[in-house]
Scaffold this motif. Structure first.
Motif, PDB file in Angstrom:
ATOM      1  N   SER A 151      43.591  31.807  18.113  1.00  0.00           N
ATOM      2  CA  SER A 151      44.007  32.371  19.398  1.00  0.00           C
ATOM      3  C   SER A 151      42.953  32.088  20.454  1.00  0.00           C
ATOM      4  CB  SER A 151      44.231  33.883  19.288  1.00  0.00           C
ATOM      5  OG  SER A 151      45.346  34.165  18.477  1.00  0.00           O
ATOM      6  N   ILE A 152      43.431  31.747  21.647  1.00  0.00           N
ATOM      7  CA  ILE A 152      42.557  31.525  22.790  1.00  0.00           C
ATOM      8  C   ILE A 152      42.995  32.448  23.918  1.00  0.00           C
ATOM      9  CG2 ILE A 152      41.845  29.885  24.577  1.00  0.00           C
ATOM     10  CD1 ILE A 152      41.950  27.678  22.581  1.00  0.00           C
ATOM     11  N   SER A 153      42.038  33.032  24.607  1.00  0.00           N
ATOM     12  CA  SER A 153      42.331  33.941  25.715  1.00  0.00           C
ATOM     13  C   SER A 153      41.989  33.289  27.048  1.00  0.00           C
ATOM     14  CB  SER A 153      41.533  35.237  25.565  1.00  0.00           C
ATOM     15  OG  SER A 153      41.677  36.053  26.715  1.00  0.00           O
ATOM     16  N   ASN A 154      42.919  33.410  28.013  1.00  0.00           N
ATOM     17  CA  ASN A 154      42.611  33.014  29.393  1.00  0.00           C
ATOM     18  C   ASN A 154      42.777  34.205  30.340  1.00  0.00           C
ATOM     19  OD1 ASN A 154      45.445  33.145  29.405  1.00  0.00           O
ATOM     20  ND2 ASN A 154      45.633  31.419  30.835  1.00  0.00           N
ATOM     21  N   PHE A 155      42.546  35.406  29.790  1.00  0.00           N
ATOM     22  CA  PHE A 155      42.615  36.645  30.573  1.00  0.00           C
ATOM     23  C   PHE A 155      41.371  37.463  30.272  1.00  0.00           C
ATOM     24  CE2 PHE A 155      44.477  41.124  30.823  1.00  0.00           C
ATOM     25  CZ  PHE A 155      44.149  41.253  32.168  1.00  0.00           C
ATOM     26  N   GLY A 156      40.642  37.832  31.323  1.00  0.00           N
ATOM     27  CA  GLY A 156      39.394  38.558  31.159  1.00  0.00           C
ATOM     28  C   GLY A 156      39.539  40.053  31.052  1.00  0.00           C
ATOM     29  N   GLY A 157      40.773  40.571  31.105  1.00  0.00           N
ATOM     30  CA  GLY A 157      40.979  42.009  30.993  1.00  0.00           C
ATOM     31  C   GLY A 157      40.672  42.739  32.287  1.00  0.00           C
ATOM     32  N   GLY A 158      40.559  44.067  32.190  1.00  0.00           N
ATOM     33  CA  GLY A 158      40.283  44.888  33.360  1.00  0.00           C
ATOM     34  C   GLY A 158      41.547  45.453  33.972  1.00  0.00           C
ATOM     35  N   ALA A 159      41.353  46.301  34.986  1.00  0.00           N
ATOM     36  CA  ALA A 159      42.485  46.955  35.650  1.00  0.00           C
ATOM     37  C   ALA A 159      42.318  46.971  37.163  1.00  0.00           C
ATOM     38  CB  ALA A 159      42.643  48.385  35.128  1.00  0.00           C
ATOM     39  N   GLY A 160      41.420  46.143  37.688  1.00  0.00           N
ATOM     40  CA  GLY A 160      41.177  46.108  39.127  1.00  0.00           C
ATOM     41  C   GLY A 160      41.987  45.024  39.823  1.00  0.00           C
ATOM     42  N   SER A 223      41.309  37.333  35.805  1.00  0.00           N
ATOM     43  CA  SER A 223      40.569  38.534  35.394  1.00  0.00           C
ATOM     44  C   SER A 223      40.855  39.655  36.373  1.00  0.00           C
ATOM     45  CB  SER A 223      39.066  38.244  35.345  1.00  0.00           C
ATOM     46  OG  SER A 223      38.340  39.423  35.004  1.00  0.00           O
ATOM     47  N   LYS A 224      40.879  40.857  35.850  1.00  0.00           N
ATOM     48  CA  LYS A 224      40.964  42.054  36.680  1.00  0.00           C
ATOM     49  C   LYS A 224      39.687  42.877  36.578  1.00  0.00           C
ATOM     50  CE  LYS A 224      46.031  42.389  36.629  1.00  0.00           C
ATOM     51  NZ  LYS A 224      47.211  43.256  36.372  1.00  0.00           N
ATOM     52  N   GLN A 225      38.647  42.263  36.000  1.00  0.00           N
ATOM     53  CA  GLN A 225      37.329  42.874  36.011  1.00  0.00           C
ATOM     54  C   GLN A 225      36.733  42.742  37.413  1.00  0.00           C
ATOM     55  OE1 GLN A 225      36.200  44.415  33.410  1.00  0.00           O
ATOM     56  NE2 GLN A 225      37.233  43.512  31.640  1.00  0.00           N
ATOM     57  N   ALA A 226      35.741  43.552  37.728  1.00  0.00           N
ATOM     58  CA  ALA A 226      35.036  43.408  39.001  1.00  0.00           C
ATOM     59  C   ALA A 226      34.476  41.991  39.089  1.00  0.00           C
ATOM     60  CB  ALA A 226      33.912  44.433  39.109  1.00  0.00           C
ATOM     61  N   LEU A 227      34.654  41.357  40.239  1.00  0.00           N
ATOM     62  CA  LEU A 227      34.164  39.996  40.431  1.00  0.00           C
ATOM     63  C   LEU A 227      32.660  40.035  40.663  1.00  0.00           C
ATOM     64  CD1 LEU A 227      34.598  36.975  40.774  1.00  0.00           C
ATOM     65  CD2 LEU A 227      35.250  37.406  43.173  1.00  0.00           C
TER      66      LEU A 227
END
Length: 296
Positions: A151-160, A223-227
């Protein structure tokens, strides 16, 4: 103006020229992220998505690489934008008041692919791509070097607030703009037309037949993490570690950061400042920046 066939044709030429002039000069950014693909039917099937090419030492016969790994289909849609001009406005020589409207019609047509593309990106966390996963997801399946599924992820997670990183250096782009019929200016401007008889107005507009769709998720990261330095660095590292089937490195090099206006200041500092947080900014000039209101 006297209403006759000749004058209506002359007026139509003027409105069309205004539309086309605005269309030709209006800025548009879709081609930074998407590749235009011509379409010849109701839909197109992109069987090559999910396949990658690679060179090998030529021993024995050539090995043909089969591009039938996907049945990903993009269906064309129709779009229109229509305005009416009252007959009395033409008779009273007030048609010049409509020129800004026809200019805006041209601008709307030029930027419509931008609107479609960025709507697609915003929906990438729930919209499916060719491998059956969300376009931005944590478990895209790939075949590892030992033949197992990884599995490969192209999403950094987060909710912002979401931000996006792309590699736009390849011949293939992360998004497809599929065109069956380009934007065109059309008119119903004869006294014999129903609109002239029933509503005493002439109809002008623009239409097109096209659609957008997801292409290669490996060239995109969200990503929805803080930039900040940490999350941006993690995104870059993840993309440059992407592999194709067989564990082969894909040479993905992210070079475009896309953000909504609310993240513009943060993004500019991250990509342009020499010092960030009292430290030398090691990510300075590592990507171009695209700030777009379409992501609001």
């Amino acid at each position: 103006m006297i209403i006759n066939r000749q004058n209506l044709a002359f007026l139509n030429m003027g409105f069309k020229a205004t539309f086309q002039g605005a269309f030709d000069t209006a800025p548009s950014v879709w081609n930074q992220i998407a590749m235009e693909v011509p379409s010849t039917g109701k839909q197109e099937v992109y069987g090559w998505l999910g396949s990658t090419t690679r060179f090998r030492e030529w021993i024995g016969d050539r090995q043909v690489q089969n591009f039938s790994a996907s049945d990903w289909t993009i269906k064309n849609k129709k779009f229109e934008n229509t305005i009416g001009v009252k007959r009395e406005d033409i008779e009273d020589d007030a048609y010049g008041l409509y020129r800004p409207v026809f200019s805006q019609l041209g601008i709307d047509a030029k930027t419509h692919p931008d609107e479609l593309l960025f709507d697609l990106l915003k929906n990438g966390f729930t919209g499916l791509c060719y491998d059956g996963q969300y376009f931005f997801d944590v478990d895209h399946p790939v075949i590892a070097a030992d033949g197992s599924t990884a599995s490969i992820s192209n999403f950094g997670g987060g909710a912002g607030t979401a931000w996006y990183l792309f590699d736009i250096s390849k011949a293939v782009k992360p998004i497809i703009l599929q065109k069956r019929q380009d934007y065109r200016f059309v008119a119903l401007n004869q006294d014999t037309d129903d609109n002239a008889f029933w509503r005493d107005e002439y109809i002008y507009g623009a239409d097109a037949r096209l659609n957008v769709g997801y292409a290669l998720w490996r060239l995109a990261y969200a990503s929805k993490q803080a930039l900040d330095v940490a999350s941006y660095g993690a995104a870059r590292a993840a993309m440059m570690s992407f592999t194709g089937d067989g564990g082969r490195p894909l040479n993905v090099t992210p070079n475009l950061l896309v953000v909504p206006p609310s993240l513009e200041a943060t993004a500019r500092q991250l990509l342009n400042a020499e010092i960030v947080g009292n430290n030398t900014n090691i990510y300075r000039n590592t990507a171009q920046l695209l700030v777009t209101p379409w992501l609001n």
